[in-house]
Design a protein around this motif. Structure first.
Motif, PDB file in Angstrom:
ATOM      1  N   LEU A 158      17.583  19.588  19.968  1.00 12.78           N
ATOM      2  CA  LEU A 158      17.290  18.600  19.901  1.00 12.78           C
ATOM      3  C   LEU A 158      16.249  18.462  20.517  1.00 12.78           C
ATOM      4  CD1 LEU A 158      18.439  15.651  19.453  1.00 12.78           C
ATOM      5  CD2 LEU A 158      19.151  15.317  21.401  1.00 12.78           C
ATOM      6  N   LEU A 159      15.328  17.828  19.601  1.00  8.42           N
ATOM      7  CA  LEU A 159      13.639  17.191  20.212  1.00  8.42           C
ATOM      8  C   LEU A 159      13.973  15.828  20.314  1.00  8.42           C
ATOM      9  CD1 LEU A 159      11.409  19.144  16.888  1.00  8.42           C
ATOM     10  CD2 LEU A 159      12.884  20.294  19.343  1.00  8.42           C
ATOM     11  N   PRO A 160      13.711  15.535  21.507  1.00  9.69           N
ATOM     12  CA  PRO A 160      13.783  14.297  22.367  1.00  9.69           C
ATOM     13  C   PRO A 160      12.680  13.117  21.979  1.00  9.69           C
ATOM     14  CG  PRO A 160      14.115  15.656  24.052  1.00  9.69           C
ATOM     15  CD  PRO A 160      13.667  16.496  22.839  1.00  9.69           C
ATOM     16  N   ASP A 161      11.427  13.801  21.858  1.00 12.82           N
ATOM     17  CA  ASP A 161       9.809  13.157  21.589  1.00 12.82           C
ATOM     18  C   ASP A 161      10.157  12.609  19.805  1.00 12.82           C
ATOM     19  OD1 ASP A 161       9.475  13.095  23.814  1.00 12.82           O
ATOM     20  OD2 ASP A 161       7.481  15.135  23.451  1.00 12.82           O
ATOM     21  N   ASP A 162      11.189  13.191  18.821  1.00 16.29           N
ATOM     22  CA  ASP A 162      10.728  13.100  17.416  1.00 16.29           C
ATOM     23  C   ASP A 162      11.745  11.917  17.769  1.00 16.29           C
ATOM     24  OD1 ASP A 162       8.979  15.018  16.904  1.00 16.29           O
ATOM     25  OD2 ASP A 162      10.755  16.788  16.344  1.00 16.29           O
ATOM     26  N   LEU A 163      13.233  12.576  18.093  1.00 24.67           N
ATOM     27  CA  LEU A 163      13.887  11.453  18.159  1.00 24.67           C
ATOM     28  C   LEU A 163      14.135   9.922  18.747  1.00 24.67           C
ATOM     29  CD1 LEU A 163      16.942  10.831  18.202  1.00 24.67           C
ATOM     30  CD2 LEU A 163      16.721  11.458  20.335  1.00 24.67           C
ATOM     31  N   GLU A 164      12.861   9.883  19.517  1.00 24.32           N
ATOM     32  CA  GLU A 164      12.351   8.442  20.514  1.00 24.32           C
ATOM     33  C   GLU A 164      11.629   8.248  18.931  1.00 24.32           C
ATOM     34  OE1 GLU A 164       9.329   7.022  24.013  1.00 24.32           O
ATOM     35  OE2 GLU A 164      11.029   8.683  23.915  1.00 24.32           O
ATOM     36  N   GLY A 178      20.055  12.139   6.079  1.00 23.75           N
ATOM     37  CA  GLY A 178      21.616  12.994   6.825  1.00 23.75           C
ATOM     38  C   GLY A 178      22.166  14.170   7.243  1.00 23.75           C
ATOM     39  N   ARG A 179      20.840  14.624   8.162  1.00 24.64           N
ATOM     40  CA  ARG A 179      21.237  16.650   8.623  1.00 24.64           C
ATOM     41  C   ARG A 179      21.737  15.542  10.448  1.00 24.64           C
ATOM     42  NH1 ARG A 179      15.373  18.758   7.530  1.00 24.64           N
ATOM     43  NH2 ARG A 179      14.859  16.508   8.706  1.00 24.64           N
ATOM     44  N   PRO A 180      22.378  16.480  11.452  1.00 22.60           N
ATOM     45  CA  PRO A 180      22.341  16.183  12.527  1.00 22.60           C
ATOM     46  C   PRO A 180      21.226  16.222  12.557  1.00 22.60           C
ATOM     47  CG  PRO A 180      23.829  18.037  11.855  1.00 22.60           C
ATOM     48  CD  PRO A 180      22.382  17.655  10.526  1.00 22.60           C
ATOM     49  N   LEU A 181      21.326  15.603  14.199  1.00 22.37           N
ATOM     50  CA  LEU A 181      20.005  15.230  14.712  1.00 22.37           C
ATOM     51  C   LEU A 181      19.356  16.349  16.049  1.00 22.37           C
ATOM     52  CD1 LEU A 181      19.929  11.932  16.336  1.00 22.37           C
ATOM     53  CD2 LEU A 181      18.545  12.664  14.782  1.00 22.37           C
ATOM     54  N   TYR A 182      20.878  17.260  15.847  1.00 19.78           N
ATOM     55  CA  TYR A 182      21.030  18.642  17.164  1.00 19.78           C
ATOM     56  C   TYR A 182      22.136  19.611  16.057  1.00 19.78           C
ATOM     57  CZ  TYR A 182      24.108  17.367  20.370  1.00 19.78           C
ATOM     58  OH  TYR A 182      24.920  17.106  21.165  1.00 19.78           O
ATOM     59  N   ASN A 199      31.972   1.995  19.445  1.00 26.63           N
ATOM     60  CA  ASN A 199      31.781   2.781  19.499  1.00 26.63           C
ATOM     61  C   ASN A 199      32.301   3.912  18.861  1.00 26.63           C
ATOM     62  OD1 ASN A 199      32.353   1.730  21.927  1.00 26.63           O
ATOM     63  ND2 ASN A 199      34.385   2.049  22.676  1.00 26.63           N
ATOM     64  N   PHE A 200      32.308   5.124  19.186  1.00 26.71           N
ATOM     65  CA  PHE A 200      31.774   6.195  18.582  1.00 26.71           C
ATOM     66  C   PHE A 200      31.785   7.692  19.064  1.00 26.71           C
ATOM     67  CE2 PHE A 200      29.007   8.716  16.062  1.00 26.71           C
ATOM     68  CZ  PHE A 200      29.651   9.277  14.274  1.00 26.71           C
ATOM     69  N   ASN A 201      32.701   8.236  18.686  1.00 23.84           N
ATOM     70  CA  ASN A 201      31.937  10.256  19.185  1.00 23.84           C
ATOM     71  C   ASN A 201      32.553  10.905  17.575  1.00 23.84           C
ATOM     72  OD1 ASN A 201      32.939  12.684  19.724  1.00 23.84           O
ATOM     73  ND2 ASN A 201      32.124  11.777  21.527  1.00 23.84           N
ATOM     74  N   GLY A 202      30.936  11.213  17.520  1.00 23.81           N
ATOM     75  CA  GLY A 202      31.078  12.235  16.008  1.00 23.81           C
ATOM     76  C   GLY A 202      29.255  12.856  16.503  1.00 23.81           C
ATOM     77  N   VAL A 203      29.445  13.007  14.944  1.00 18.28           N
ATOM     78  CA  VAL A 203      27.520  13.327  14.548  1.00 18.28           C
ATOM     79  C   VAL A 203      26.954  12.385  14.034  1.00 18.28           C
ATOM     80  CG1 VAL A 203      26.322  14.912  13.012  1.00 18.28           C
ATOM     81  CG2 VAL A 203      28.650  15.609  13.843  1.00 18.28           C
ATOM     82  N   LEU A 204      25.728  11.835  14.667  1.00 18.25           N
ATOM     83  CA  LEU A 204      24.843  11.378  14.432  1.00 18.25           C
ATOM     84  C   LEU A 204      23.907  11.808  13.759  1.00 18.25           C
ATOM     85  CD1 LEU A 204      24.446   9.044  17.037  1.00 18.25           C
ATOM     86  CD2 LEU A 204      25.594   8.350  15.107  1.00 18.25           C
ATOM     87  N   THR A 205      23.183  11.182  12.492  1.00 19.37           N
ATOM     88  CA  THR A 205      21.911  12.219  11.590  1.00 19.37           C
ATOM     89  C   THR A 205      20.906  11.550  12.018  1.00 19.37           C
ATOM     90  OG1 THR A 205      22.723  10.696   9.767  1.00 19.37           O
ATOM     91  CG2 THR A 205      23.571  12.409  10.281  1.00 19.37           C
ATOM     92  N   ASP A 206      19.409  12.542  11.260  1.00 17.17           N
ATOM     93  CA  ASP A 206      18.614  11.626  11.056  1.00 17.17           C
ATOM     94  C   ASP A 206      18.282  10.899   9.200  1.00 17.17           C
ATOM     95  OD1 ASP A 206      18.386  13.260   9.000  1.00 17.17           O
ATOM     96  OD2 ASP A 206      17.125  14.390  10.244  1.00 17.17           O
ATOM     97  N   GLY A 207      17.381  10.443   8.807  1.00 16.06           N
ATOM     98  CA  GLY A 207      17.046   9.654   7.777  1.00 16.06           C
ATOM     99  C   GLY A 207      17.564  10.241   6.707  1.00 16.06           C
TER     100      GLY A 207
END
Length: 200
Positions: free
Chosen positions: A124-130, A90-94, A80-88
């Protein structure tokens, strides 16, 4: 050296020592409080390009997938977590419409199911995330379950992947603000059993 000079030297030494101790305390406090997630009162001052955190979404999802593959029950304390998730890197996903790092909610719904979703709309770019998740999990189009019955709620696009030990479902829908700005809301479900077509 007379007593007056000695007293002056002692004062200088005490002041210098006190300054060094204060500097050390301030540095230690700064390091202890610098978890990568801005405090509520300073969040608006931090630009997304300056933000860095180690909560990489691909590493998080890979950990969940590995647990499901080996039959390990998902635990709220671990995931369980609530906060910022990042890309590879360390940047926020959006970033949100207000220009702040976008937050995510990870919620264990049962020992066999977990949901990850973004809380706000933004860039947020959903296709890039997927694509990022599929590359990390080494999944291909061959792992995609192509079935009309797994289309999500009206207005949403749904992909379901078989990762050999469980299933990853990605629902994406567009939501608009009162001013007409649009952004994507993504819900990622990881389950041991095939997710229900009607699952929201």
């Amino acid at each position: 050296m007379d007593s007056v000079q000695r007293q002056a030297v002692r004062k200088v030494v005490c002041i210098a020592g006190g300054s060094l101790m204060l500097a050390a305390v301030l540095i230690a406090c700064n390091k202890a409080g610098n978890s990568g997630i801005p405090a509520a009162d300073t969040a608006s001052e931090i630009q997304p390009e300056d933000f860095h955190a180690d909560n990489d979404i691909a590493m998080t999802v890979r950990s969940i997938v590995d647990a499901l593959r080996v039959g390990e029950p998902l635990d709220t304390l671990d995931y369980n977590f609530n906060g910022v998730l990042t890309d590879g890197i360390g940047r926020p996903l959006y970033t949100t419409m207000q220009g702040r790092p976008g937050t995510w909610d990870i919620d264990v719904l049962s020992p066999d199911m977990i949901v990850i979703r973004n809380e706000d709309i933004g860039d947020l770019l959903p296709d890039d995330l997927e694509n990022y998740l599929m590359e990390s999990l080494e999944l291909t189009a061959a792992d995609l379950i192509d079935s009309l019955e797994y289309h999500g709620p009206e207005g949403a696009e749904t992909s379901v992947y078989d990762f050999d030990g469980g299933f990853l479902r990605i629902d994406t829908r567009t939501e608009a603000t009162a001013s007409g700005l649009e952004g994507a809301l993504v819900r990622i479900s990881a389950t041991r059993d095939l997710p229900s077509p009607r699952q929201k």
